[in-house]
Design a protein around this motif. Structure first.
Motif, PDB file in Angstrom:
ATOM      1  N   ARG A   5       0.832  -1.213   0.000  1.00 30.82           N
ATOM      2  CA  ARG A   5       0.000   0.000   0.000  1.00 30.82           C
ATOM      3  C   ARG A   5       0.856   1.248   0.000  1.00 30.82           C
ATOM      4  O   ARG A   5       0.612   2.188  -0.762  1.00 30.82           O
ATOM      5  CB  ARG A   5      -0.955   0.003   1.193  1.00 30.82           C
ATOM      6  CG  ARG A   5      -2.035  -1.020   1.021  1.00 30.82           C
ATOM      7  CD  ARG A   5      -3.178  -0.956   1.985  1.00 30.82           C
ATOM      8  NE  ARG A   5      -2.990  -0.216   3.214  1.00 30.82           N
ATOM      9  CZ  ARG A   5      -3.951   0.102   4.036  1.00 30.82           C
ATOM     10  NH1 ARG A   5      -5.176  -0.263   3.765  1.00 30.82           N
ATOM     11  NH2 ARG A   5      -3.713   0.754   5.136  1.00 30.82           N
ATOM     12  N   SER A   6       1.895   1.265   0.846  1.00 26.93           N
ATOM     13  CA  SER A   6       2.685   2.497   0.968  1.00 26.93           C
ATOM     14  C   SER A   6       3.665   2.696  -0.187  1.00 26.93           C
ATOM     15  O   SER A   6       3.795   3.804  -0.706  1.00 26.93           O
ATOM     16  CB  SER A   6       3.428   2.534   2.303  1.00 26.93           C
ATOM     17  OG  SER A   6       4.379   1.495   2.375  1.00 26.93           O
ATOM     18  N   ALA A   7       4.352   1.651  -0.613  1.00 29.93           N
ATOM     19  CA  ALA A   7       5.384   1.804  -1.640  1.00 29.93           C
ATOM     20  C   ALA A   7       4.854   1.671  -3.064  1.00 29.93           C
ATOM     21  O   ALA A   7       5.397   2.289  -3.978  1.00 29.93           O
ATOM     22  CB  ALA A   7       6.492   0.761  -1.420  1.00 29.93           C
ATOM     23  N   LEU A   8       3.794   0.879  -3.251  1.00 30.50           N
ATOM     24  CA  LEU A   8       3.281   0.637  -4.599  1.00 30.50           C
ATOM     25  C   LEU A   8       1.962   1.341  -4.879  1.00 30.50           C
ATOM     26  O   LEU A   8       1.469   1.318  -5.998  1.00 30.50           O
ATOM     27  CB  LEU A   8       3.097  -0.871  -4.837  1.00 30.50           C
ATOM     28  CG  LEU A   8       4.320  -1.759  -4.598  1.00 30.50           C
ATOM     29  CD1 LEU A   8       3.968  -3.219  -4.851  1.00 30.50           C
ATOM     30  CD2 LEU A   8       5.483  -1.314  -5.466  1.00 30.50           C
ATOM     31  N   GLY A   9       1.372   1.927  -3.850  1.00 26.44           N
ATOM     32  CA  GLY A   9       0.088   2.600  -4.028  1.00 26.44           C
ATOM     33  C   GLY A   9      -1.068   1.643  -4.263  1.00 26.44           C
ATOM     34  O   GLY A   9      -2.076   2.019  -4.850  1.00 26.44           O
ATOM     35  N   ALA A  10      -0.934   0.396  -3.798  1.00 31.40           N
ATOM     36  CA  ALA A  10      -2.010  -0.583  -3.971  1.00 31.40           C
ATOM     37  C   ALA A  10      -3.230  -0.162  -3.153  1.00 31.40           C
ATOM     38  O   ALA A  10      -3.106   0.390  -2.064  1.00 31.40           O
ATOM     39  CB  ALA A  10      -1.532  -1.968  -3.535  1.00 31.40           C
ATOM     40  N   ASP A  11      -4.404  -0.438  -3.709  1.00 32.85           N
ATOM     41  CA  ASP A  11      -5.665  -0.149  -3.006  1.00 32.85           C
ATOM     42  C   ASP A  11      -5.990  -1.236  -1.989  1.00 32.85           C
ATOM     43  O   ASP A  11      -6.773  -1.026  -1.077  1.00 32.85           O
ATOM     44  CB  ASP A  11      -6.830  -0.076  -3.997  1.00 32.85           C
ATOM     45  CG  ASP A  11      -6.682   1.059  -4.995  1.00 32.85           C
ATOM     46  OD1 ASP A  11      -6.217   2.141  -4.606  1.00 32.85           O
ATOM     47  OD2 ASP A  11      -7.037   0.851  -6.160  1.00 32.85           O
ATOM     48  N   GLY A  12      -5.410  -2.420  -2.174  1.00 29.45           N
ATOM     49  CA  GLY A  12      -5.656  -3.560  -1.303  1.00 29.45           C
ATOM     50  C   GLY A  12      -4.731  -4.687  -1.695  1.00 29.45           C
ATOM     51  O   GLY A  12      -3.853  -4.519  -2.544  1.00 29.45           O
ATOM     52  N   VAL A  13      -4.911  -5.834  -1.088  1.00 31.04           N
ATOM     53  CA  VAL A  13      -4.110  -7.018  -1.414  1.00 31.04           C
ATOM     54  C   VAL A  13      -5.003  -8.252  -1.371  1.00 31.04           C
ATOM     55  O   VAL A  13      -6.018  -8.272  -0.693  1.00 31.04           O
ATOM     56  CB  VAL A  13      -2.919  -7.233  -0.449  1.00 31.04           C
ATOM     57  CG1 VAL A  13      -1.971  -6.051  -0.467  1.00 31.04           C
ATOM     58  CG2 VAL A  13      -3.383  -7.538   0.963  1.00 31.04           C
ATOM     59  N   ASN A  14      -4.584  -9.280  -2.093  1.00 35.74           N
ATOM     60  CA  ASN A  14      -5.128 -10.625  -1.924  1.00 35.74           C
ATOM     61  C   ASN A  14      -4.036 -11.457  -1.278  1.00 35.74           C
ATOM     62  O   ASN A  14      -2.873 -11.362  -1.675  1.00 35.74           O
ATOM     63  CB  ASN A  14      -5.499 -11.271  -3.257  1.00 35.74           C
ATOM     64  CG  ASN A  14      -6.738 -10.676  -3.890  1.00 35.74           C
ATOM     65  OD1 ASN A  14      -6.688 -10.223  -5.014  1.00 35.74           O
ATOM     66  ND2 ASN A  14      -7.849 -10.683  -3.183  1.00 35.74           N
ATOM     67  N   VAL A  15      -4.409 -12.249  -0.282  1.00 36.16           N
ATOM     68  CA  VAL A  15      -3.492 -13.200   0.345  1.00 36.16           C
ATOM     69  C   VAL A  15      -4.052 -14.578   0.042  1.00 36.16           C
ATOM     70  O   VAL A  15      -5.176 -14.903   0.436  1.00 36.16           O
ATOM     71  CB  VAL A  15      -3.390 -12.971   1.871  1.00 36.16           C
ATOM     72  CG1 VAL A  15      -2.478 -14.012   2.503  1.00 36.16           C
ATOM     73  CG2 VAL A  15      -2.902 -11.559   2.168  1.00 36.16           C
ATOM     74  N   LEU A  16      -3.267 -15.356  -0.709  1.00 37.41           N
ATOM     75  CA  LEU A  16      -3.741 -16.655  -1.170  1.00 37.41           C
ATOM     76  C   LEU A  16      -2.842 -17.769  -0.656  1.00 37.41           C
ATOM     77  O   LEU A  16      -1.619 -17.630  -0.643  1.00 37.41           O
ATOM     78  CB  LEU A  16      -3.756 -16.705  -2.700  1.00 37.41           C
ATOM     79  CG  LEU A  16      -4.540 -15.593  -3.395  1.00 37.41           C
ATOM     80  CD1 LEU A  16      -4.335 -15.660  -4.892  1.00 37.41           C
ATOM     81  CD2 LEU A  16      -6.011 -15.688  -3.047  1.00 37.41           C
ATOM     82  N   ASN A  17      -3.453 -18.873  -0.244  1.00 37.64           N
ATOM     83  CA  ASN A  17      -2.716 -20.053   0.216  1.00 37.64           C
ATOM     84  C   ASN A  17      -3.495 -21.295  -0.186  1.00 37.64           C
ATOM     85  O   ASN A  17      -4.722 -21.292  -0.132  1.00 37.64           O
ATOM     86  CB  ASN A  17      -2.545 -20.023   1.740  1.00 37.64           C
ATOM     87  CG  ASN A  17      -2.057 -21.346   2.281  1.00 37.64           C
ATOM     88  OD1 ASN A  17      -2.850 -22.154   2.755  1.00 37.64           O
ATOM     89  ND2 ASN A  17      -0.775 -21.587   2.198  1.00 37.64           N
ATOM     90  N   ALA A  18      -2.796 -22.308  -0.578  1.00 39.83           N
ATOM     91  CA  ALA A  18      -3.392 -23.626  -0.818  1.00 39.83           C
ATOM     92  C   ALA A  18      -2.626 -24.610   0.057  1.00 39.83           C
ATOM     93  O   ALA A  18      -1.402 -24.640   0.028  1.00 39.83           O
ATOM     94  CB  ALA A  18      -3.281 -24.005  -2.293  1.00 39.83           C
ATOM     95  N   SER A  19      -3.336 -25.394   0.864  1.00 38.83           N
ATOM     96  CA  SER A  19      -2.701 -26.341   1.775  1.00 38.83           C
ATOM     97  C   SER A  19      -3.369 -27.692   1.667  1.00 38.83           C
ATOM     98  O   SER A  19      -4.572 -27.818   1.872  1.00 38.83           O
ATOM     99  CB  SER A  19      -2.786 -25.848   3.223  1.00 38.83           C
ATOM    100  OG  SER A  19      -1.862 -24.826   3.461  1.00 38.83           O
ATOM    101  N   GLY A  20      -2.563 -28.694   1.353  1.00 31.49           N
ATOM    102  CA  GLY A  20      -3.051 -30.065   1.301  1.00 31.49           C
ATOM    103  C   GLY A  20      -3.376 -30.528  -0.106  1.00 31.49           C
ATOM    104  O   GLY A  20      -3.521 -29.725  -1.023  1.00 31.49           O
ATOM    105  N   PRO A  21      -3.472 -31.849  -0.275  1.00 31.61           N
ATOM    106  CA  PRO A  21      -3.615 -32.432  -1.606  1.00 31.61           C
ATOM    107  C   PRO A  21      -4.884 -32.029  -2.346  1.00 31.61           C
ATOM    108  O   PRO A  21      -4.889 -31.990  -3.569  1.00 31.61           O
ATOM    109  CB  PRO A  21      -3.572 -33.947  -1.354  1.00 31.61           C
ATOM    110  CG  PRO A  21      -3.761 -34.137   0.095  1.00 31.61           C
ATOM    111  CD  PRO A  21      -3.383 -32.855   0.773  1.00 31.61           C
ATOM    112  N   GLY A  22      -5.957 -31.705  -1.653  1.00 27.73           N
ATOM    113  CA  GLY A  22      -7.204 -31.322  -2.314  1.00 27.73           C
ATOM    114  C   GLY A  22      -7.288 -29.851  -2.661  1.00 27.73           C
ATOM    115  O   GLY A  22      -8.322 -29.390  -3.145  1.00 27.73           O
ATOM    116  N   SER A  23      -6.219 -29.104  -2.446  1.00 28.35           N
ATOM    117  CA  SER A  23      -6.292 -27.649  -2.579  1.00 28.35           C
ATOM    118  C   SER A  23      -5.602 -27.071  -3.807  1.00 28.35           C
ATOM    119  O   SER A  23      -5.584 -25.874  -3.978  1.00 28.35           O
ATOM    120  CB  SER A  23      -5.653 -26.998  -1.344  1.00 28.35           C
ATOM    121  OG  SER A  23      -4.242 -27.209  -1.380  1.00 28.35           O
TER     122      SER A  23
END
Length: 135
Positions: A71-89
């Motif tokens: 947000r501060s250095a790139l001027g992003a309006d927001g972020v997505n935080v994505l994670n996949a955990s485990g074999p079905g993900s």
């Protein structure tokens, strides 16, 4: 070394955003947005289920610092935080990692799923989940 992230950490061959004794952040080889970063534990843990709570807390603290910097250095309006955990993900690398993706209102893409799961469960899945969390 079998783990691509462990090899990258050991070879010191990443474009580092942040390096600490417990958690690290670096640029992925194929970013989906300018400034896209991956945050990983410095030690090998396969996924969310394998990671000790204290390591997970330090890793998430770095996710937050990276997100704040977007947000501060790139001027992003927001972020997505994505994670996949485990074999079905659809987890692609068996080393816990979080994609932190800067977003702008006019960036022209979506990271949200476009469909719904075909899986159906008997009974009330939320009641089952609440019971499991409680005890």
């Amino acid at each position: 070394m079998d783990c691509v992230f462990c090899a990258l950490i050991q070879a010191d061959s990443a474009r580092w955003v942040a390096r600490g004794p417990v958690a690290l952040a670096f640029a992925p080889l194929t970013p989906i947005a300018p400034g896209h970063a991956l945050v990983v534990p410095a030690s090998h843990f396969a996924d969310l289920f394998d990671t000790p709570p204290e390591v997970l807390a330090e890793t998430m603290a770095l996710v937050r610092r990276v997100a704040d910097a977007m947000r501060s250095a790139l001027g992003a309006d927001g972020v997505n935080v994505l994670n996949a955990s485990g074999p079905g993900s659809e987890q692609s690398v068996p080393h816990l990692h979080f994609h932190v993706i800067p977003r702008w209102q006019d960036d022209g893409f979506s990271t949200w799923p476009t469909g719904r799961s075909q899986r159906r469960l008997q009974d009330d899945p939320i009641a089952r989940l609440a019971s499991a969390v409680a005890g």
